[in-house]
Design an enzyme around this catalytic site. Structure first.
Site, PDB file in Angstrom:
ATOM      1  N   LYS A  10       0.850  -1.204   0.000  1.00  0.00           N
ATOM      2  CA  LYS A  10       0.000   0.000   0.000  1.00  0.00           C
ATOM      3  C   LYS A  10       0.879   1.245   0.000  1.00  0.00           C
ATOM      4  CE  LYS A  10       0.897   2.173   3.671  1.00  0.00           C
ATOM      5  NZ  LYS A  10       1.215   2.318   4.998  1.00  0.00           N
ATOM      6  N   ASP A 136      -3.157  -1.271   9.922  1.00  0.00           N
ATOM      7  CA  ASP A 136      -3.218  -1.271   8.452  1.00  0.00           C
ATOM      8  C   ASP A 136      -3.859  -2.544   7.893  1.00  0.00           C
ATOM      9  OD1 ASP A 136      -2.056   1.180   8.108  1.00  0.00           O
ATOM     10  OD2 ASP A 136      -0.061   0.426   7.610  1.00  0.00           O
TER      11      ASP A 136
HETATM   12  P1  ATP Z   1       3.751  -0.363   7.935  1.00  0.00           P
HETATM   13  O1  ATP Z   1       3.771   0.493   6.708  1.00  0.00           O
HETATM   14  O2  ATP Z   1       2.446  -1.083   8.164  1.00  0.00           O
HETATM   15  O3  ATP Z   1       4.295   0.284   9.150  1.00  0.00           O
HETATM   16  P2  ATP Z   1       6.194  -1.553   7.115  1.00  0.00           P
HETATM   17  O4  ATP Z   1       6.169  -1.719   5.637  1.00  0.00           O
HETATM   18  O5  ATP Z   1       6.910  -0.339   7.606  1.00  0.00           O
HETATM   19  O6  ATP Z   1       4.729  -1.587   7.648  1.00  0.00           O
HETATM   20  P3  ATP Z   1       6.728  -4.345   7.506  1.00  0.00           P
HETATM   21  O7  ATP Z   1       7.383  -4.692   6.214  1.00  0.00           O
HETATM   22  O8  ATP Z   1       5.334  -4.778   7.695  1.00  0.00           O
HETATM   23  O9  ATP Z   1       6.851  -2.771   7.784  1.00  0.00           O
HETATM   24  O10 ATP Z   1       7.687  -4.915   8.644  1.00  0.00           O
HETATM   25  C1  ATP Z   1       7.721  -4.379   9.945  1.00  0.00           C
HETATM   26  C2  ATP Z   1       8.305  -5.414  10.908  1.00  0.00           C
HETATM   27  O11 ATP Z   1       7.427  -6.544  10.983  1.00  0.00           O
HETATM   28  C3  ATP Z   1       9.656  -5.959  10.488  1.00  0.00           C
HETATM   29  O12 ATP Z   1      10.558  -5.630  11.496  1.00  0.00           O
HETATM   30  C4  ATP Z   1       9.476  -7.461  10.352  1.00  0.00           C
HETATM   31  O13 ATP Z   1      10.516  -8.165  11.002  1.00  0.00           O
HETATM   32  C5  ATP Z   1       8.148  -7.771  11.010  1.00  0.00           C
HETATM   33  N1  ATP Z   1       7.333  -8.755  10.260  1.00  0.00           N
HETATM   34  C6  ATP Z   1       6.517  -9.671  10.802  1.00  0.00           C
HETATM   35  N2  ATP Z   1       5.898 -10.390   9.855  1.00  0.00           N
HETATM   36  C7  ATP Z   1       6.316  -9.944   8.669  1.00  0.00           C
HETATM   37  C8  ATP Z   1       6.021 -10.303   7.325  1.00  0.00           C
HETATM   38  N3  ATP Z   1       5.172 -11.266   7.014  1.00  0.00           N
HETATM   39  N4  ATP Z   1       6.620  -9.592   6.354  1.00  0.00           N
HETATM   40  C9  ATP Z   1       7.474  -8.589   6.664  1.00  0.00           C
HETATM   41  N5  ATP Z   1       7.794  -8.235   7.912  1.00  0.00           N
HETATM   42  C10 ATP Z   1       7.228  -8.884   8.925  1.00  0.00           C
END
Ligand code: ATP
Length: 284
Positions: A10, A136
């Site tokens: 997203k 989210d």
């Molecule tokens: P958001 O925009 O919702 O804050 P993000 O893109 O910044 O998300 P994610 O890629 O969702 O962040 O990852 C955040 C943390 O979640 C990471 O530190 C990761 O180790 C953990 N995590 C747990 N499950 C997953 C998964 N299926 N895929 C990626 N990261 C994951």
């Protein structure tokens, strides 16, 4: 039986914070949409009652810390399912990038297990389950384009924006969403982006007005902490992207581009110094 689910990334076209709530969460107002950069989940029933996660990406947890694991556990517990599942995550969305990769995996797991186990759970119920996993997740369950309020879990569907190219670039740093919100001071904000203008631009299908009304108040924190994110924004603008914004709490920066001819120039210009650059389409 094996089933597959796509878990798209997203982007926030608008991210505003209205106030800090008594429960410590921030009251937000966001406009979110999906782009065609997606993880692919493969799910298969196991002969024993357990949850197993694997991934080709070496840098995410594969135990109960994984959001796909948590989603599977939640649906099993809530619907009293005594079956096991093996979930393989083919990760394409960069991790901790502001693109909701983990949330989208959780949402895809909820949708997938609902199908795999024939549970007949409605989309609204899946969203409620999703809200227990993260703010989210409900949006990732439904996809499309939506205004999200509350902690981000209250959704109102709106039109999709007009089709365009989206160039995503992630500098080699990991940003913690909790850390950015922790340093964010809503009272010090000089300006809020206009949700009304953005909704109006989207409903009129005006690409130019969408680009002119992009806004993310978390840039005030992340751009200060990480000058490379500011540089990336400036480069994208200089290379000719029509609208540029940081997604979520960062560090990914996206550029909206209407003309295909411009896209390769921006891609090549960024690839000179940023390893992770993706050119995708808006998912409309
Ligand atoms: P958001 O925009 O919702 O804050 P993000 O893109 O910044 O998300 P994610 O890629 O969702 O962040 O990852 C955040 C943390 O979640 C990471 O530190 C990761 O180790 C953990 N995590 C747990 N499950 C997953 C998964 N299926 N895929 C990626 N990261 C994951």
């Amino acid at each position: 039986m094996k089933i597959y689910e796509k878990a798209p990334a997203k982007i926030n076209l608008l991210l505003d914070v209205l106030r800090k709530r008594e429960d410590g969460f921030h009251e937000v107002e966001m406009i979110m949409t999906m782009v065609d950069l997606a993880d692919r989940l493969e799910m298969e029933e196991l002969p024993r009652d357990s949850i197993m996660i694997s991934s080709q990406a070496g840098y995410i947890p594969l135990d109960e810390k994984n959001l796909a694991f948590q989603a599977a556990k939640l649906i099993k517990d809530r619907y009293d399912v005594h079956k096991g599942v093996y979930i393989h995550l083919d990760k394409k969305i960069p991790v901790a990038a502001g693109l909701a990769g983990g949330s989208s995996d959780a949402a895809a797991t909820l949708r997938g297990l609902n199908r795999l186990w024939g549970l007949g759970i409605s989309e609204a119920e899946l969203c409620e389950l999703g809200a227990e996993l993260g703010s989210d997740v409900p949006f990732c369950v439904t996809g499309g384009t939506a205004i999200a309020t509350g902690r981000g879990e209250k959704l109102e569907r709106i039109h999709n924006p007009p089709q365009c190219w989206v160039v995503l670039a992630k500098p080699p740093i990991n940003v913690s969403t909790a850390d950015v919100y922790g340093k964010f001071r809503v009272n010090e904000l000089k300006q809020h982006p206009s949700k009304a203008n953005m909704v109006n631009a989207i409903s009129r299908g005006s690409f130019t007005d969408i680009c002119n009304n992009l806004g993310n108040v978390l840039e005030t924190v992340t751009l200060q902490l990480y000058p490379e994110v500011r540089q990336l924004k400036e480069s994208m603008e200089r290379l000719g992207a029509d609208g540029v914004l940081m997604s979520g709490s960062g560090p990914t920066v996206f550029g909206l581009v209407s003309k295909e001819a411009k896209v390769s120039r921006i891609y090549n210009g960024l690839r000179g110094y940023c390893k992770e650059v993706y050119v995708v389409r808006m998912l409309t």
